[in-house]
Design a protein around this motif. Structure first.
Motif, PDB file in Angstrom:
ATOM      1  N   GLY A 157     -50.505  67.231   2.844  1.00  0.00           N
ATOM      2  CA  GLY A 157     -51.581  66.767   2.180  1.00  0.00           C
ATOM      3  C   GLY A 157     -51.692  67.801   1.011  1.00  0.00           C
ATOM      4  O   GLY A 157     -50.565  68.182   0.388  1.00  0.00           O
ATOM      5  N   ALA A 158     -53.039  68.232   0.730  1.00  0.00           N
ATOM      6  CA  ALA A 158     -53.017  69.238  -0.223  1.00  0.00           C
ATOM      7  C   ALA A 158     -53.759  70.593   0.371  1.00  0.00           C
ATOM      8  O   ALA A 158     -53.982  71.466  -0.311  1.00  0.00           O
ATOM      9  N   LYS A 159     -53.704  70.507   1.612  1.00  0.00           N
ATOM     10  CA  LYS A 159     -54.403  71.614   2.381  1.00  0.00           C
ATOM     11  C   LYS A 159     -53.298  72.777   2.685  1.00  0.00           C
ATOM     12  O   LYS A 159     -53.907  73.864   3.008  1.00  0.00           O
ATOM     13  N   ILE A 160     -52.152  72.266   2.949  1.00  0.00           N
ATOM     14  CA  ILE A 160     -50.993  73.290   3.345  1.00  0.00           C
ATOM     15  C   ILE A 160     -49.918  73.124   2.522  1.00  0.00           C
ATOM     16  O   ILE A 160     -49.519  72.111   2.276  1.00  0.00           O
ATOM     17  N   GLY A 161     -49.431  74.153   2.029  1.00  0.00           N
ATOM     18  CA  GLY A 161     -48.229  74.278   1.148  1.00  0.00           C
ATOM     19  C   GLY A 161     -47.214  75.529   1.599  1.00  0.00           C
ATOM     20  O   GLY A 161     -47.591  76.556   1.878  1.00  0.00           O
ATOM     21  N   VAL A 162     -45.994  75.204   1.350  1.00  0.00           N
ATOM     22  CA  VAL A 162     -45.046  76.078   2.039  1.00  0.00           C
ATOM     23  C   VAL A 162     -43.956  75.873   0.732  1.00  0.00           C
ATOM     24  O   VAL A 162     -43.333  74.981   0.796  1.00  0.00           O
ATOM     25  N   MET A 163     -43.579  77.030   0.466  1.00  0.00           N
ATOM     26  CA  MET A 163     -42.226  77.338  -0.512  1.00  0.00           C
ATOM     27  C   MET A 163     -41.307  77.964   0.062  1.00  0.00           C
ATOM     28  O   MET A 163     -41.642  79.210   0.504  1.00  0.00           O
ATOM     29  N   VAL A 164     -40.126  77.514  -0.051  1.00  0.00           N
ATOM     30  CA  VAL A 164     -39.054  78.625   0.747  1.00  0.00           C
ATOM     31  C   VAL A 164     -37.835  78.484  -0.278  1.00  0.00           C
ATOM     32  O   VAL A 164     -37.457  77.571  -1.118  1.00  0.00           O
ATOM     33  N   GLU A 165     -37.322  79.734  -0.487  1.00  0.00           N
ATOM     34  CA  GLU A 165     -36.150  80.108  -1.175  1.00  0.00           C
ATOM     35  C   GLU A 165     -34.702  80.105  -0.312  1.00  0.00           C
ATOM     36  O   GLU A 165     -35.211  80.944   0.917  1.00  0.00           O
ATOM     37  N   TYR A 166     -33.979  79.521  -0.617  1.00  0.00           N
ATOM     38  CA  TYR A 166     -32.869  79.469   0.162  1.00  0.00           C
ATOM     39  C   TYR A 166     -31.408  79.252  -0.357  1.00  0.00           C
ATOM     40  O   TYR A 166     -31.507  79.013  -1.539  1.00  0.00           O
ATOM     41  N   ALA A 167     -30.463  79.345   0.462  1.00  0.00           N
ATOM     42  CA  ALA A 167     -29.253  79.026  -0.167  1.00  0.00           C
ATOM     43  C   ALA A 167     -28.535  77.880   0.987  1.00  0.00           C
ATOM     44  O   ALA A 167     -28.600  78.470   2.160  1.00  0.00           O
ATOM     45  N   GLY A 168     -27.811  76.852   0.518  1.00  0.00           N
ATOM     46  CA  GLY A 168     -27.321  76.131   1.604  1.00  0.00           C
ATOM     47  C   GLY A 168     -27.620  74.717   1.540  1.00  0.00           C
ATOM     48  O   GLY A 168     -27.912  74.065   0.197  1.00  0.00           O
TER      49      GLY A 168
END
Length: 289
Positions: A157-168
């Protein structure tokens, strides 16, 4: 001796799930220190750690933007859920995220002076939307990424946000972002856990195990087993993957040749307690005037 109020007892009870009298005794022993009282209860009862600071009460949204190798995750708060759904408020939140990505401000104060795509500063835009909607709002926090690898975002939704930096593999990274939203690990691996936190847990487990009456060598093994379990619970790589509990996140990433370099998870209002208004009490008090 510190005064032990009914609210303190109720808060500790809500955090631990234990009885009122147990909580009151722990608060007396801890001389009113809530964190110390919770630790006392955990030692005596084996109760799982409560999260007094994790209560979610403030309203607002998590906004994000990814432009090429730059991304930003932002929490913007308001007073009511009604305003949190307003198009103007949502546009402000998105503009703030874009300003973080483009302007790379040092902190929230600096973000206020950062120009948005419309030419206004974030602070000017904030004041304008406040004037329009008649409700206070603020940018609480943000995280900006600039990487030579890749980024993905999972929004609940707009209540939880996760940003991930990754390789692969992108699909795997996004699955892990969803996992992070569900389980909220503290960090990626055990070597990133604060040593003071580990020692605090070790102390609690040692006190609990000592009460078992078992020999010292058995107690030592019990403690190490509990510490290792704790590290598995709070680290991303040690957790069981939510979509397949038969494997850990570390095993999943290895099988997909993917590496998580960093992550940020925001939940709206995390750690903020919204004032509860007792309207009946207010009316009663007004009637006495």
């Amino acid at each position: 001796m510190a005064e032990i109020t009914a609210k303190m007892v109720a808060d500790l009870r809500a955090a631990t799930g234990l009885g009122m009298m147990e909580c009151k005794k722990a608060l007396v022993e801890a001389e009113g220190n809530m964190e110390k009282a919770e630790e006392i209860l955990r030692i005596k009862s084996g109760a799982k750690a409560g999260k007094l600071a994790g209560r979610t009460a403030a309203e607002g949204v998590i906004a994000h933007v990814v432009n090429g190798n730059v991304g930003a995750l932002v929490e913007v708060n308001c007073e009511t859920d009604f305003v949190a759904k307003d198009d103007g408020f949502l546009a402000f939140a998105t503009a703030a995220a874009e300003a973080v990505a483009a302007g790379n401000p040092a902190d929230v104060d600096a973000l206020g002076n950062t120009k948005t795509a419309s030419g206004e500063t974030v602070e000017e835009m904030r004041k304008a939307i406040i004037a329009k909607l008649g409700e206070n709002m603020s940018v609480r926090r943000f995280q900006r990424y600039e990487t030579n690898d890749a980024m993905t975002v999972y929004m609940h939704g707009a209540k939880i946000g996760v940003m991930v930096e990754y390789a692969g593999d992108e699909a795997t990274a996004r699955d892990v972002a969803m996992h992070i939203a569900a389980t909220r690990p503290q960090c990626i691996s055990a070597d990133q856990v604060d040593p003071e936190l580990i020692e605090k847990e070790r102390h609690i487990y040692t006190e609990q195990a000592a009460q078992s009456g078992k020999p010292a060598e058995i107690v030592a093994k019990m403690v190490e087993g509990r510490v290792n379990k704790y590290l598995a619970e709070v680290t991303l790589l040690g957790q069981q993957f939510v979509k397949n509990p038969d494997e850990t996140v570390a095993q999943l990433l290895k099988s997909k040749n993917t590496t998580i370099k960093n992550f940020t998870a925001f939940q709206v209002g995390e750690g903020i307690e919204k004032k509860v208004v007792d309207y009946a009490a207010e009316v009663a008090a007004a009637a006495k005037v």
